[in-house]
Design a protein around this motif. Structure first.
Motif, mmCIF file in Angstrom:
data_model
loop_
_atom_site.group_PDB
_atom_site.id
_atom_site.type_symbol
_atom_site.label_atom_id
_atom_site.label_comp_id
_atom_site.label_asym_id
_atom_site.label_seq_id
_atom_site.Cartn_x
_atom_site.Cartn_y
_atom_site.Cartn_z
ATOM 1 N N ARG A 124 -23.644 -51.415 -26.414
ATOM 2 C CA ARG A 124 -23.038 -51.340 -24.677
ATOM 3 C C ARG A 124 -23.300 -49.891 -24.219
ATOM 4 O O ARG A 124 -23.197 -48.711 -24.789
ATOM 5 C CB ARG A 124 -21.599 -51.519 -25.047
ATOM 6 N N VAL A 125 -23.170 -50.064 -22.817
ATOM 7 C CA VAL A 125 -23.094 -48.693 -22.125
ATOM 8 C C VAL A 125 -21.674 -48.431 -22.138
ATOM 9 O O VAL A 125 -20.831 -49.011 -21.880
ATOM 10 C CB VAL A 125 -23.913 -49.008 -20.481
ATOM 11 N N ILE A 126 -21.510 -46.896 -22.150
ATOM 12 C CA ILE A 126 -20.081 -46.621 -21.662
ATOM 13 C C ILE A 126 -20.248 -45.644 -20.643
ATOM 14 O O ILE A 126 -20.972 -44.727 -20.472
ATOM 15 C CB ILE A 126 -19.403 -45.932 -22.975
ATOM 16 N N GLY A 164 -16.926 -45.087 -17.892
ATOM 17 C CA GLY A 164 -15.516 -44.319 -17.891
ATOM 18 C C GLY A 164 -14.946 -44.478 -19.260
ATOM 19 O O GLY A 164 -13.926 -43.766 -19.441
ATOM 20 N N GLY A 165 -15.199 -45.615 -19.789
ATOM 21 C CA GLY A 165 -14.546 -46.054 -20.933
ATOM 22 C C GLY A 165 -13.255 -46.640 -20.968
ATOM 23 O O GLY A 165 -12.732 -46.868 -21.877
ATOM 24 N N GLN A 166 -12.672 -46.812 -19.565
ATOM 25 C CA GLN A 166 -11.423 -47.244 -19.400
ATOM 26 C C GLN A 166 -11.255 -48.616 -19.780
ATOM 27 O O GLN A 166 -9.894 -49.124 -20.070
ATOM 28 C CB GLN A 166 -10.912 -47.017 -17.888
ATOM 29 N N SER A 167 -12.177 -49.453 -19.805
ATOM 30 C CA SER A 167 -12.004 -51.124 -20.143
ATOM 31 C C SER A 167 -12.762 -50.991 -21.424
ATOM 32 O O SER A 167 -11.902 -51.633 -22.406
ATOM 33 C CB SER A 167 -12.740 -51.928 -19.264
ATOM 34 N N LEU A 168 -13.811 -50.538 -21.610
ATOM 35 C CA LEU A 168 -14.620 -50.843 -23.020
ATOM 36 C C LEU A 168 -13.894 -50.154 -24.023
ATOM 37 O O LEU A 168 -13.636 -51.184 -25.371
ATOM 38 C CB LEU A 168 -16.048 -50.104 -22.943
ATOM 39 N N VAL A 169 -13.415 -49.079 -24.113
ATOM 40 C CA VAL A 169 -12.636 -48.518 -25.249
ATOM 41 C C VAL A 169 -11.415 -49.320 -25.652
ATOM 42 O O VAL A 169 -11.201 -49.450 -26.962
ATOM 43 C CB VAL A 169 -12.315 -47.109 -25.153
ATOM 44 N N GLY A 195 -12.653 -43.887 -14.530
ATOM 45 C CA GLY A 195 -13.127 -45.499 -14.508
ATOM 46 C C GLY A 195 -14.343 -45.276 -13.231
ATOM 47 O O GLY A 195 -13.968 -44.534 -12.267
ATOM 48 N N THR A 196 -15.265 -46.010 -13.325
ATOM 49 C CA THR A 196 -16.464 -46.182 -12.365
ATOM 50 C C THR A 196 -16.451 -47.438 -11.642
ATOM 51 O O THR A 196 -15.914 -48.604 -12.169
ATOM 52 C CB THR A 196 -17.671 -46.180 -12.930
ATOM 53 N N LEU A 197 -16.839 -47.642 -10.228
ATOM 54 C CA LEU A 197 -16.949 -48.889 -9.663
ATOM 55 C C LEU A 197 -17.888 -49.846 -10.474
ATOM 56 O O LEU A 197 -17.631 -51.031 -10.733
ATOM 57 C CB LEU A 197 -17.471 -48.621 -8.480
ATOM 58 N N ALA A 237 -9.142 -60.982 -12.484
ATOM 59 C CA ALA A 237 -8.089 -60.326 -11.714
ATOM 60 C C ALA A 237 -8.395 -59.053 -11.182
ATOM 61 O O ALA A 237 -7.494 -58.410 -10.657
ATOM 62 C CB ALA A 237 -6.746 -60.517 -12.569
ATOM 63 N N SER A 238 -9.612 -58.570 -10.968
ATOM 64 C CA SER A 238 -9.894 -57.176 -10.569
ATOM 65 C C SER A 238 -10.156 -57.313 -9.144
ATOM 66 O O SER A 238 -10.642 -58.252 -8.610
ATOM 67 C CB SER A 238 -11.083 -56.807 -11.572
ATOM 68 N N GLU A 239 -9.920 -56.028 -8.522
ATOM 69 C CA GLU A 239 -10.102 -55.944 -7.031
ATOM 70 C C GLU A 239 -11.557 -55.954 -6.736
ATOM 71 O O GLU A 239 -11.756 -56.635 -5.585
ATOM 72 C CB GLU A 239 -9.273 -54.856 -6.770
ATOM 73 N N MET A 240 -12.207 -55.179 -7.299
ATOM 74 C CA MET A 240 -13.712 -54.795 -6.544
ATOM 75 C C MET A 240 -14.460 -55.828 -6.809
ATOM 76 O O MET A 240 -15.403 -55.957 -5.693
ATOM 77 C CB MET A 240 -14.168 -53.395 -7.502
HETATM 78 C C1 LIG Z 1 -4.074 -49.357 -17.937
HETATM 79 C C2 LIG Z 1 -5.181 -49.845 -17.041
HETATM 80 C C3 LIG Z 1 -4.678 -50.786 -15.883
HETATM 81 C C4 LIG Z 1 -5.950 -50.922 -15.269
HETATM 82 N N1 LIG Z 1 -5.904 -51.394 -13.903
HETATM 83 C C5 LIG Z 1 -6.588 -51.924 -13.340
HETATM 84 C C6 LIG Z 1 -6.436 -52.743 -11.954
HETATM 85 O O1 LIG Z 1 -5.344 -52.988 -11.576
HETATM 86 N N2 LIG Z 1 -7.561 -53.181 -11.490
HETATM 87 C C7 LIG Z 1 -8.884 -53.092 -11.856
HETATM 88 O O2 LIG Z 1 -10.004 -53.391 -11.175
HETATM 89 N N3 LIG Z 1 -9.148 -52.426 -12.949
HETATM 90 C C8 LIG Z 1 -8.034 -51.804 -13.833
HETATM 91 N N4 LIG Z 1 -8.426 -51.123 -14.859
HETATM 92 C C9 LIG Z 1 -9.759 -50.956 -15.459
HETATM 93 C C10 LIG Z 1 -10.443 -49.833 -14.526
HETATM 94 O O3 LIG Z 1 -10.893 -50.292 -13.254
HETATM 95 C C11 LIG Z 1 -12.102 -49.398 -15.490
HETATM 96 O O4 LIG Z 1 -12.022 -48.319 -14.958
HETATM 97 C C12 LIG Z 1 -12.869 -50.271 -15.085
HETATM 98 O O5 LIG Z 1 -12.740 -51.611 -15.130
HETATM 99 C C13 LIG Z 1 -14.144 -49.969 -16.049
HETATM 100 O O6 LIG Z 1 -14.836 -48.788 -15.711
HETATM 101 P P1 LIG Z 1 -15.415 -47.934 -16.699
HETATM 102 O O7 LIG Z 1 -16.334 -46.933 -15.773
HETATM 103 O O8 LIG Z 1 -14.223 -47.405 -17.408
HETATM 104 O O9 LIG Z 1 -16.218 -48.753 -17.561
HETATM 105 P P2 LIG Z 1 -16.347 -48.905 -19.227
HETATM 106 O O10 LIG Z 1 -15.078 -49.051 -19.703
HETATM 107 O O11 LIG Z 1 -17.111 -47.677 -19.608
HETATM 108 O O12 LIG Z 1 -17.288 -50.162 -19.369
HETATM 109 C C14 LIG Z 1 -16.818 -51.311 -18.889
HETATM 110 C C15 LIG Z 1 -18.001 -52.541 -19.117
HETATM 111 O O13 LIG Z 1 -18.978 -52.179 -18.205
HETATM 112 C C16 LIG Z 1 -20.391 -51.795 -18.874
HETATM 113 N N5 LIG Z 1 -20.863 -50.972 -18.022
HETATM 114 C C17 LIG Z 1 -20.545 -49.730 -17.569
HETATM 115 N N6 LIG Z 1 -21.097 -48.959 -16.773
HETATM 116 C C18 LIG Z 1 -22.307 -49.848 -16.635
HETATM 117 C C19 LIG Z 1 -23.541 -49.883 -16.098
HETATM 118 N N7 LIG Z 1 -23.763 -48.985 -15.118
HETATM 119 N N8 LIG Z 1 -24.449 -50.772 -16.277
HETATM 120 C C20 LIG Z 1 -24.427 -51.882 -17.096
HETATM 121 N N9 LIG Z 1 -23.193 -52.066 -17.886
HETATM 122 C C21 LIG Z 1 -22.033 -51.157 -17.589
HETATM 123 C C22 LIG Z 1 -19.709 -51.382 -20.317
HETATM 124 O O14 LIG Z 1 -20.766 -51.765 -21.285
HETATM 125 C C23 LIG Z 1 -18.543 -52.309 -20.585
HETATM 126 O O15 LIG Z 1 -19.064 -53.571 -21.107
HETATM 127 C C24 LIG Z 1 -7.457 -50.701 -15.752
HETATM 128 C C25 LIG Z 1 -7.659 -50.065 -16.990
HETATM 129 C C26 LIG Z 1 -6.491 -49.476 -17.634
HETATM 130 C C27 LIG Z 1 -6.697 -48.771 -18.942
#
Ligand SMILES: Cc1cc2nc3c(=O)[nH]c(=O)nc-3n(C[C@H](O)[C@H](O)[C@H](O)COP(=O)(O)OP(=O)(O)OC[C@H]3O[C@@H](n4cnc5c(N)ncnc54)[C@H](O)[C@@H]3O)c2cc1C
Length: 287
Positions: free
Chosen positions: A29-31, A33-38, A110-112, A122-125
């Motif tokens: 899996r790509v990581i 921001g890790g905010q969802s994956l971790v 976190g990244t878009l 239920a996510s906005e983006m």
């Molecule tokens: C307490 C909490 C509350 C939150 N509330 C909300 C909210 O209200 N609304 C909302 O939308 N989000 C919310 N989030 C999620 C947040 O927006 C995350 O940042 C986002 O969902 C994932 O972005 P990330 O960069 O952290 O991705 P990661 O956690 O790194 O990855 C998420 C997934 O995407 C994949 N991935 C990541 N980048 C790529 C890429 N470039 N190409 C292919 N695959 C990829 C990973 O393999 C993984 O499966 C919340 C998170 C937390 C912890």
């Protein structure tokens, strides 16, 4: 809980990352921001054998204007986009939605792109991208393809991206439209119980284009063509906005869960849709 064992791989270039994805396939899996994956790994909902950390790859954190298109790289953080004058100018709907996405600390990492790939229903983006007719550029060692947002979100936490593909760029066409975003969540920054993202183009006192996207009401973010078609050709008015809201409620079948039942979500569709459309009409450029 802690995650299961995994290999940690940190490519320095995009080509290296794509080669690792091709080699490790479904195991990796790509990581970003890790905010969802971790969180998913800690709960053992995800058990990747390898994490491919793209954070050291130069240049992926940019967003820029390319003619009439806003382009956003894979490592553009929520916080940078939320504060961006370019996003406010070219995609004001995205700017309006950002205060609803999580909290400052999460938006800092976190990244878009990660948010879209995570595809929380239920996510906005995802809804914002649908309402703006965005496109996603996916790259692998096999080549590159562009997927429309309408074809990208295919199920809960499921997208059209293949295991060896990296989302390298999100493209949003800038349009001369007004925008409206409305959300109900239990607390500020929570995922939506229901949200509506809309745009309206108005010329000569009539609606010439309408987009209405919803999240929190189906397995993934959706557009509602039944409601959109009611709006096009009509002068903007509370009456037509109410009719569009009724059409949306009639065509969407939300599920009940521990946060809200289906009837409440239908009430939210009826209430939030006219509000979003009124904002979209009020912000539509005169024409
Ligand atoms: C307490 C909490 C509350 C939150 N509330 C909300 C909210 O209200 N609304 C909302 O939308 N989000 C919310 N989030 C999620 C947040 O927006 C995350 O940042 C986002 O969902 C994932 O972005 P990330 O960069 O952290 O991705 P990661 O956690 O790194 O990855 C998420 C997934 O995407 C994949 N991935 C990541 N980048 C790529 C890429 N470039 N190409 C292919 N695959 C990829 C990973 O393999 C993984 O499966 C919340 C998170 C937390 C912890």
């Amino acid at each position: 809980m802690k995650p299961a064992h995994f290999d940690y791989l940190r490519p320095a270039t995009l080509d290296e990352a794509l080669a690792l994805l091709a080699e490790r396939g479904e195991d990796a899996r790509v990581i970003a921001g890790g905010q969802s994956l971790v969180a998913m790994m800690n709960l053992r909902f995800a058990r990747p054998a390898a994490l491919i950390d793209i954070n050291r790859i130069a240049g992926l954190d940019q967003h820029w204007q390319d003619g009439s298109v806003l382009r956003i790289g894979a490592l553009a953080r929520h916080a940078a986009l939320a504060a961006s004058p370019l996003v406010r100018e070219l995609a004001p709907l995205m700017a309006a939605a950002y205060p609803h996405v999580a909290h400052h600390a999460i938006r800092n990492r976190g990244t878009l792109a990660g948010n879209l790939c995570h595809a929380d229903p239920a996510s906005e983006m995802p809804a914002v991208l649908l309402a703006l007719d965005g496109e996603l550029r996916l790259r692998s060692v096999r080549g590159e393809r562009i997927v429309k947002a309408a074809d990208f979100f295919i199920g809960p936490y499921t997208t059209a991206a293949q295991a060896d593909e990296l989302l390298v760029e999100v493209a949003i066409p800038a349009r001369s439209v007004g925008h409206g975003f409305e959300e109900m969540s239990i607390r500020q920054g929570d995922f939506a119980l229901t949200l509506v993202a809309s745009t309206l183009g108005i010329r000569g006192g009539r609606i010439v284009s309408a987009t209405l996207a919803y999240a929190g009401v189906d397995a993934h973010a959706i557009r509602c063509p039944q409601a959109e078609s009611i709006l096009v050709g009509e002068p903007p008015s509370d009456a037509v906005f109410e009719r569009a809201a009724s059409a949306a409620a009639a065509s969407i079948t939300p599920a009940s869960d521990q946060h809200a039942d289906a009837e409440y979500r239908l009430d939210l569709i009826r209430t939030l849709t006219p509000r979003a459309l009124r904002s979209a009409a009020a912000t539509a450029p005169a024409g």
